[in-house]
Design a protein around this motif. Sequence first.
Motif, PDB file in Angstrom:
ATOM      1  N   UNK A  77       0.814  -1.219   0.000  1.00  0.00           N
ATOM      2  CA  UNK A  77       0.000   0.000   0.000  1.00  0.00           C
ATOM      3  C   UNK A  77       0.847   1.268   0.000  1.00  0.00           C
ATOM      4  N   UNK A  78       0.413   2.237  -0.800  1.00  0.00           N
ATOM      5  CA  UNK A  78       0.868   3.612  -0.671  1.00  0.00           C
ATOM      6  C   UNK A  78      -0.342   4.445  -0.299  1.00  0.00           C
ATOM      7  N   UNK A  79      -0.172   5.404   0.603  1.00  0.00           N
ATOM      8  CA  UNK A  79      -1.317   6.152   1.130  1.00  0.00           C
ATOM      9  C   UNK A  79      -1.050   7.651   1.077  1.00  0.00           C
ATOM     10  N   UNK A  80      -2.037   8.397   0.579  1.00  0.00           N
ATOM     11  CA  UNK A  80      -2.027   9.865   0.655  1.00  0.00           C
ATOM     12  C   UNK A  80      -3.269  10.268   1.433  1.00  0.00           C
ATOM     13  N   UNK A  81      -3.059  10.782   2.630  1.00  0.00           N
ATOM     14  CA  UNK A  81      -4.171  11.144   3.494  1.00  0.00           C
ATOM     15  C   UNK A  81      -4.736  12.506   3.114  1.00  0.00           C
ATOM     16  N   UNK A  82      -5.958  12.757   3.584  1.00  0.00           N
ATOM     17  CA  UNK A  82      -6.618  14.028   3.287  1.00  0.00           C
ATOM     18  C   UNK A  82      -5.823  15.200   3.847  1.00  0.00           C
ATOM     19  N   UNK A  83      -5.332  15.068   5.070  1.00  0.00           N
ATOM     20  CA  UNK A  83      -4.502  16.099   5.683  1.00  0.00           C
ATOM     21  C   UNK A  83      -3.040  15.812   5.386  1.00  0.00           C
ATOM     22  N   UNK A  84      -2.320  16.816   4.907  1.00  0.00           N
ATOM     23  CA  UNK A  84      -0.917  16.632   4.536  1.00  0.00           C
ATOM     24  C   UNK A  84      -0.069  16.242   5.755  1.00  0.00           C
ATOM     25  N   UNK A  85       0.881  15.332   5.540  1.00  0.00           N
ATOM     26  CA  UNK A  85       1.800  14.921   6.603  1.00  0.00           C
ATOM     27  C   UNK A  85       3.250  15.204   6.216  1.00  0.00           C
ATOM     28  N   UNK A  86       3.450  16.081   5.243  1.00  0.00           N
ATOM     29  CA  UNK A  86       4.802  16.466   4.850  1.00  0.00           C
ATOM     30  C   UNK A  86       5.426  17.380   5.905  1.00  0.00           C
ATOM     31  N   UNK A  87       6.758  17.328   6.007  1.00  0.00           N
ATOM     32  CA  UNK A  87       7.486  18.276   6.852  1.00  0.00           C
ATOM     33  C   UNK A  87       7.729  19.528   6.031  1.00  0.00           C
ATOM     34  N   UNK A 134       5.780  25.463  -1.849  1.00  0.00           N
ATOM     35  CA  UNK A 134       5.015  24.889  -2.949  1.00  0.00           C
ATOM     36  C   UNK A 134       3.529  25.206  -2.800  1.00  0.00           C
ATOM     37  N   UNK A 135       2.832  25.254  -3.934  1.00  0.00           N
ATOM     38  CA  UNK A 135       1.378  25.392  -3.875  1.00  0.00           C
ATOM     39  C   UNK A 135       0.735  24.045  -3.551  1.00  0.00           C
ATOM     40  N   UNK A 156      -3.805   4.471  -2.204  1.00  0.00           N
ATOM     41  CA  UNK A 156      -5.026   4.985  -1.581  1.00  0.00           C
ATOM     42  C   UNK A 156      -4.931   6.506  -1.489  1.00  0.00           C
ATOM     43  N   UNK A 157      -5.953   7.183  -1.994  1.00  0.00           N
ATOM     44  CA  UNK A 157      -5.977   8.649  -1.988  1.00  0.00           C
ATOM     45  C   UNK A 157      -7.265   9.109  -1.319  1.00  0.00           C
ATOM     46  N   UNK A 158      -7.148   9.682  -0.133  1.00  0.00           N
ATOM     47  CA  UNK A 158      -8.315  10.093   0.636  1.00  0.00           C
ATOM     48  C   UNK A 158      -8.620  11.566   0.361  1.00  0.00           C
ATOM     49  N   UNK A 159      -9.646  11.829  -0.448  1.00  0.00           N
ATOM     50  CA  UNK A 159     -10.034  13.193  -0.813  1.00  0.00           C
ATOM     51  C   UNK A 159      -8.803  14.015  -1.202  1.00  0.00           C
ATOM     52  N   UNK A 160      -8.023  13.530  -2.185  1.00  0.00           N
ATOM     53  CA  UNK A 160      -6.734  14.170  -2.472  1.00  0.00           C
ATOM     54  C   UNK A 160      -6.836  15.574  -3.039  1.00  0.00           C
ATOM     55  N   UNK A 161      -7.995  15.959  -3.553  1.00  0.00           N
ATOM     56  CA  UNK A 161      -8.117  17.271  -4.186  1.00  0.00           C
ATOM     57  C   UNK A 161      -8.694  18.339  -3.259  1.00  0.00           C
ATOM     58  N   UNK A 162      -8.909  18.008  -1.988  1.00  0.00           N
ATOM     59  CA  UNK A 162      -9.435  18.987  -1.036  1.00  0.00           C
ATOM     60  C   UNK A 162      -8.499  20.186  -0.947  1.00  0.00           C
ATOM     61  N   UNK A 163      -9.053  21.371  -1.072  1.00  0.00           N
ATOM     62  CA  UNK A 163      -8.271  22.588  -0.951  1.00  0.00           C
ATOM     63  C   UNK A 163      -7.635  23.066  -2.243  1.00  0.00           C
ATOM     64  N   UNK A 167      -8.858  23.712 -11.603  1.00  0.00           N
ATOM     65  CA  UNK A 167      -7.847  23.330 -12.587  1.00  0.00           C
ATOM     66  C   UNK A 167      -6.833  22.371 -11.977  1.00  0.00           C
ATOM     67  N   UNK A 168      -6.402  22.637 -10.733  1.00  0.00           N
ATOM     68  CA  UNK A 168      -5.436  21.768 -10.059  1.00  0.00           C
ATOM     69  C   UNK A 168      -6.066  20.418  -9.735  1.00  0.00           C
ATOM     70  N   UNK A 169      -7.349  20.429  -9.343  1.00  0.00           N
ATOM     71  CA  UNK A 169      -8.050  19.171  -9.043  1.00  0.00           C
ATOM     72  C   UNK A 169      -8.069  18.259 -10.266  1.00  0.00           C
TER      73      UNK A 169
END
Length: 243
Positions: A77-87, A134-135, A156-163, A167-169
Amino acid sequence: MQLDVRDVSFAYGQRLALQGVSFTVQSGRLNALLGPNGAGKSTLMALFSRLYRLQQGDILLGELSIRRQPRQALRQLGVVFQQSTLDLDLSVRQNLAYHAALHGLSRRQAAPRIESELQRQGLLERQHEQVRQLNGGHRRRVEIARALLHEPKILLLDEPSVGLDQASRLALNQHIRLLCAERGLTVVWTTHLLDEIQAEDPVVVLHQGRILAENSAAELVHSSGTASLGDAFARLTGQTEAA
């Protein structure tokens, strides 16, 4: 790789969030998990990624059970959560290198993978910038690159386009579809936005913790006798829109 959800129920105390949920995710496709806010989409994502433990039922990744073989299953699994977890204070490359180390990749193993993902995500020229510069769309691409470093079979992408703006979505949505085509990647894309779903996409409609329908978007429209996916969704759920 196929993903099967089998009779999954989950409760927060006395509140039942998922009730006997079963469906199959098709391999090598973008699979849309469609439902309004509060439908149970994020709870399912937390169960997929083992942030929450299964209370009832099972989730299979190929032949691997998340309940019985969690470590082996999670490697797929690779996961991208709705809330960013990047530093935000680390650079793009540093975020990727840190994630690779957490997955046990040596620097020699990680370097070509990081280079490949930076190129694939169009981030080579920005690799040394702090993430906070970054934007939103580019941050999402960093998260996708990070999620793919250990070469999972399912993303897995949980609501990845939120915010993101429209055009970006849509650019992000098309980018993920390209990854499916190029790599045979299996994707679960949770959303409440109907314009992110195409006619041929496999769709699972989740509402109030239950599966209401599972079919291609085009077949959902046809079987409901309506003119659009929005109308089909409204007929299934009694809501005028998914948002």
